[in-house]
Design a protein around this motif. Structure first.
Motif, PDB file in Angstrom:
ATOM      1  N   TYR A  82       0.864  -1.182   0.000  1.00 39.24           N
ATOM      2  CA  TYR A  82       0.000   0.000   0.000  1.00 39.24           C
ATOM      3  C   TYR A  82       0.896   1.225   0.000  1.00 39.24           C
ATOM      4  O   TYR A  82       1.743   1.375   0.875  1.00 39.24           O
ATOM      5  CB  TYR A  82      -0.894  -0.037   1.239  1.00 39.24           C
ATOM      6  CG  TYR A  82      -1.818   1.146   1.410  1.00 39.24           C
ATOM      7  CD1 TYR A  82      -2.582   1.637   0.353  1.00 39.24           C
ATOM      8  CD2 TYR A  82      -1.957   1.757   2.654  1.00 39.24           C
ATOM      9  CE1 TYR A  82      -3.441   2.711   0.532  1.00 39.24           C
ATOM     10  CE2 TYR A  82      -2.824   2.831   2.842  1.00 39.24           C
ATOM     11  CZ  TYR A  82      -3.564   3.299   1.775  1.00 39.24           C
ATOM     12  OH  TYR A  82      -4.414   4.362   1.956  1.00 39.24           O
ATOM     13  N   LEU A  83       0.761   2.073  -1.016  1.00 34.24           N
ATOM     14  CA  LEU A  83       1.572   3.292  -1.116  1.00 34.24           C
ATOM     15  C   LEU A  83       0.905   4.386  -0.301  1.00 34.24           C
ATOM     16  O   LEU A  83      -0.229   4.778  -0.593  1.00 34.24           O
ATOM     17  CB  LEU A  83       1.688   3.733  -2.574  1.00 34.24           C
ATOM     18  CG  LEU A  83       2.538   2.905  -3.543  1.00 34.24           C
ATOM     19  CD1 LEU A  83       3.896   2.568  -2.931  1.00 34.24           C
ATOM     20  CD2 LEU A  83       1.839   1.637  -4.001  1.00 34.24           C
ATOM     21  N   SER A  84       1.605   4.864   0.724  1.00 31.57           N
ATOM     22  CA  SER A  84       1.028   5.896   1.585  1.00 31.57           C
ATOM     23  C   SER A  84       2.124   6.707   2.262  1.00 31.57           C
ATOM     24  O   SER A  84       3.221   6.200   2.503  1.00 31.57           O
ATOM     25  CB  SER A  84       0.128   5.223   2.634  1.00 31.57           C
ATOM     26  OG  SER A  84       0.441   5.641   3.938  1.00 31.57           O
ATOM     27  N   PRO A  85       1.826   7.988   2.590  1.00 28.53           N
ATOM     28  CA  PRO A  85       2.829   8.820   3.260  1.00 28.53           C
ATOM     29  C   PRO A  85       3.221   8.278   4.641  1.00 28.53           C
ATOM     30  O   PRO A  85       4.248   8.665   5.179  1.00 28.53           O
ATOM     31  CB  PRO A  85       2.144  10.180   3.395  1.00 28.53           C
ATOM     32  CG  PRO A  85       0.969  10.145   2.485  1.00 28.53           C
ATOM     33  CD  PRO A  85       0.582   8.712   2.342  1.00 28.53           C
ATOM     34  N   GLY A 109      -4.212   4.253  -3.192  1.00 25.66           N
ATOM     35  CA  GLY A 109      -5.336   4.985  -2.614  1.00 25.66           C
ATOM     36  C   GLY A 109      -5.325   6.386  -3.173  1.00 25.66           C
ATOM     37  O   GLY A 109      -4.522   6.709  -4.033  1.00 25.66           O
ATOM     38  N   SER A 128       6.292   4.408   1.579  1.00 27.82           N
ATOM     39  CA  SER A 128       6.217   5.812   1.168  1.00 27.82           C
ATOM     40  C   SER A 128       7.419   6.136   0.293  1.00 27.82           C
ATOM     41  O   SER A 128       8.530   5.682   0.556  1.00 27.82           O
ATOM     42  CB  SER A 128       6.246   6.711   2.408  1.00 27.82           C
ATOM     43  OG  SER A 128       6.531   8.057   2.034  1.00 27.82           O
ATOM     44  N   ILE A 129       7.205   6.943  -0.746  1.00 28.11           N
ATOM     45  CA  ILE A 129       8.352   7.340  -1.587  1.00 28.11           C
ATOM     46  C   ILE A 129       8.990   8.634  -1.100  1.00 28.11           C
ATOM     47  O   ILE A 129       9.941   9.117  -1.698  1.00 28.11           O
ATOM     48  CB  ILE A 129       7.985   7.452  -3.093  1.00 28.11           C
ATOM     49  CG1 ILE A 129       6.980   8.576  -3.339  1.00 28.11           C
ATOM     50  CG2 ILE A 129       7.486   6.123  -3.633  1.00 28.11           C
ATOM     51  CD1 ILE A 129       6.969   9.047  -4.792  1.00 28.11           C
ATOM     52  N   GLY A 130       8.502   9.208  -0.011  1.00 28.82           N
ATOM     53  CA  GLY A 130       9.110  10.433   0.506  1.00 28.82           C
ATOM     54  C   GLY A 130       8.142  11.191   1.383  1.00 28.82           C
ATOM     55  O   GLY A 130       6.937  10.921   1.358  1.00 28.82           O
ATOM     56  N   TYR A 132       6.132  13.693   1.626  1.00 30.49           N
ATOM     57  CA  TYR A 132       5.251  14.693   1.025  1.00 30.49           C
ATOM     58  C   TYR A 132       3.971  13.979   0.630  1.00 30.49           C
ATOM     59  O   TYR A 132       3.943  12.758   0.495  1.00 30.49           O
ATOM     60  CB  TYR A 132       5.899  15.349  -0.207  1.00 30.49           C
ATOM     61  CG  TYR A 132       6.676  14.389  -1.062  1.00 30.49           C
ATOM     62  CD1 TYR A 132       8.047  14.235  -0.921  1.00 30.49           C
ATOM     63  CD2 TYR A 132       6.003  13.574  -1.987  1.00 30.49           C
ATOM     64  CE1 TYR A 132       8.748  13.312  -1.673  1.00 30.49           C
ATOM     65  CE2 TYR A 132       6.697  12.653  -2.744  1.00 30.49           C
ATOM     66  CZ  TYR A 132       8.071  12.540  -2.581  1.00 30.49           C
ATOM     67  OH  TYR A 132       8.759  11.616  -3.323  1.00 30.49           O
ATOM     68  N   LEU A 134       0.785  13.421  -1.988  1.00 29.01           N
ATOM     69  CA  LEU A 134       0.360  13.521  -3.381  1.00 29.01           C
ATOM     70  C   LEU A 134      -1.142  13.275  -3.438  1.00 29.01           C
ATOM     71  O   LEU A 134      -1.739  12.848  -2.446  1.00 29.01           O
ATOM     72  CB  LEU A 134       1.100  12.487  -4.236  1.00 29.01           C
ATOM     73  CG  LEU A 134       2.635  12.593  -4.225  1.00 29.01           C
ATOM     74  CD1 LEU A 134       3.274  11.322  -4.754  1.00 29.01           C
ATOM     75  CD2 LEU A 134       3.077  13.790  -5.041  1.00 29.01           C
TER      76      LEU A 134
HETATM   77  C1  4GM Z   1      -2.943   9.309   2.140  1.00 27.02           C
HETATM   78  C2  4GM Z   1      -3.165   7.977   2.422  1.00 27.02           C
HETATM   79  C3  4GM Z   1       1.713   8.041  -1.173  1.00 27.02           C
HETATM   80  C4  4GM Z   1      -2.692   9.715   0.838  1.00 27.02           C
HETATM   81  C5  4GM Z   1      -3.136   7.055   1.407  1.00 27.02           C
HETATM   82  C6  4GM Z   1       0.385   8.327  -1.452  1.00 27.02           C
HETATM   83  C7  4GM Z   1       2.159  10.362  -1.020  1.00 27.02           C
HETATM   84  C8  4GM Z   1       2.601   9.067  -0.957  1.00 27.02           C
HETATM   85  C9  4GM Z   1      -2.676   8.787  -0.189  1.00 27.02           C
HETATM   86  C10 4GM Z   1      -2.889   7.459   0.112  1.00 27.02           C
HETATM   87  C11 4GM Z   1      -0.017   9.656  -1.484  1.00 27.02           C
HETATM   88  C12 4GM Z   1       4.062   8.812  -0.661  1.00 27.02           C
HETATM   89  C13 4GM Z   1      -2.419   9.193  -1.601  1.00 27.02           C
HETATM   90  N1  4GM Z   1       0.892  10.648  -1.290  1.00 27.02           N
HETATM   91  N2  4GM Z   1       4.731   9.737  -0.020  1.00 27.02           N
HETATM   92  N3  4GM Z   1      -1.287  10.052  -1.700  1.00 27.02           N
HETATM   93  O1  4GM Z   1       4.562   7.751  -1.004  1.00 27.02           O
HETATM   94  O2  4GM Z   1      -2.846   6.553  -0.894  1.00 27.02           O
END
Ligand code: 4GM
Length: 236
Positions: A82-85, A109, A128-130, A132, A134
């Motif tokens: 799961y890609l998330s901050p 997401g 997370s890729i960093g 911030y 998105l």
């Molecule tokens: C919040 C929760 C990944 C926001 C889940 C996703 C930045 C990154 C999102 C989510 C994102 C990251 C969507 N923003 N830093 N936005 O890797 O999928």
């Protein structure tokens, strides 16, 4: 390596069908499939989200819809990311380890968020890729696919693979500077040693430059011994 991407915006992935990824796909080294979460909607209006219990602004992706999209691609050897901050920071070492997996399912997401129960049920790793935020997990998923694919056997050229093995022992160092013709450009000449033909000295110069460059630009990447070595090189 098989990538299955669960997303509401499959069209965002057009760009990664080109360049290095395109060659890897043609050679059957990697295979990327895009799964539109909306195809798993439960109603005729194709809704995938609903309002949060307890109130508040925005909408949330429904757990049943996300779970059905996941079930359509899940295998015994799948790892769900799961890609998330809030995730573990993506770096080179994590990318290399992910390249050992056979099947990655990437869950994207967006600003709306996803019901926590389905995340608890299916997600193996949050990345997370960093630091911030998105609008969606799609760009992070593409970044992850690109960097992981580089480590899949056969994707990189023989040359780059050799380069990598050099950087293996120097993984926390930035790349040394490179030069090509002309030998003189706007009054600046190519460092003498590089035209010397002395391969031992060239290798040594490049290692020193890597250390100096890292010391100047990203000192936090160096350990104490490397910092002392860089300071010594800068004094001489
Ligand atoms: C919040 C929760 C990944 C926001 C889940 C996703 C930045 C990154 C999102 C989510 C994102 C990251 C969507 N923003 N830093 N936005 O890797 O999928």
């Amino acid at each position: 390596m098989k990538f299955d991407v669960l997303t509401l915006f499959p069209e965002m992935f057009e760009p990664i069908k080109h360049s290095i990824i395109e060659r890897a796909s043609k050679k059957d080294l990697i295979d990327i499939s895009l799964i539109n979460i909306r195809d798993f909607s439960k109603d005729k209006h194709k809704h995938v989200d609903d309002t949060p219990y307890g109130g508040g602004a925005g909408m949330l992706l429904r757990p049943d819809v996300v779970y059905d999209a996941y079930s359509s691609v899940k295998k015994d050897n799948s790892k769900v990311i799961y890609l998330s901050p809030k995730g573990k920071p993506l770096n080179q070492s994590l990318a290399r380890n992910l390249a050992k997996e056979e099947h990655l399912i990437l869950l994207c997401g967006h600003y709306e968020g996803i019901d926590q129960r389905v995340l608890d049920e299916i997600v193996d790793e949050e990345i997370s890729i960093g630091d911030y935020v998105l609008t969606g997990g799609e760009l992070p998923a593409m970044v992850l696919i690109d960097t992981v694919s580089r480590y899949v056997d056969g994707v990189l050229s023989e040359d780059s693979t050799l380069e990598e093995s050099f950087s293996e022992g120097h993984e926390n160092l930035l790349e040394y500077p490179s030069y090509t013709r002309p030998v003189k450009f706007r009054g600046k000449t190519v460092p003498e040693v590089l035209i010397s033909g002395n391969h031992k000295e060239i290798e040594n110069w490049r290692k020193e430059q890597s250390l100096i460059m890292t010391y100047k630009k990203r000192p936090e990447l160096l350990n104490e011994k490397q910092k002392a070595e860089a300071e010594k090189l800068l004094k001489k």
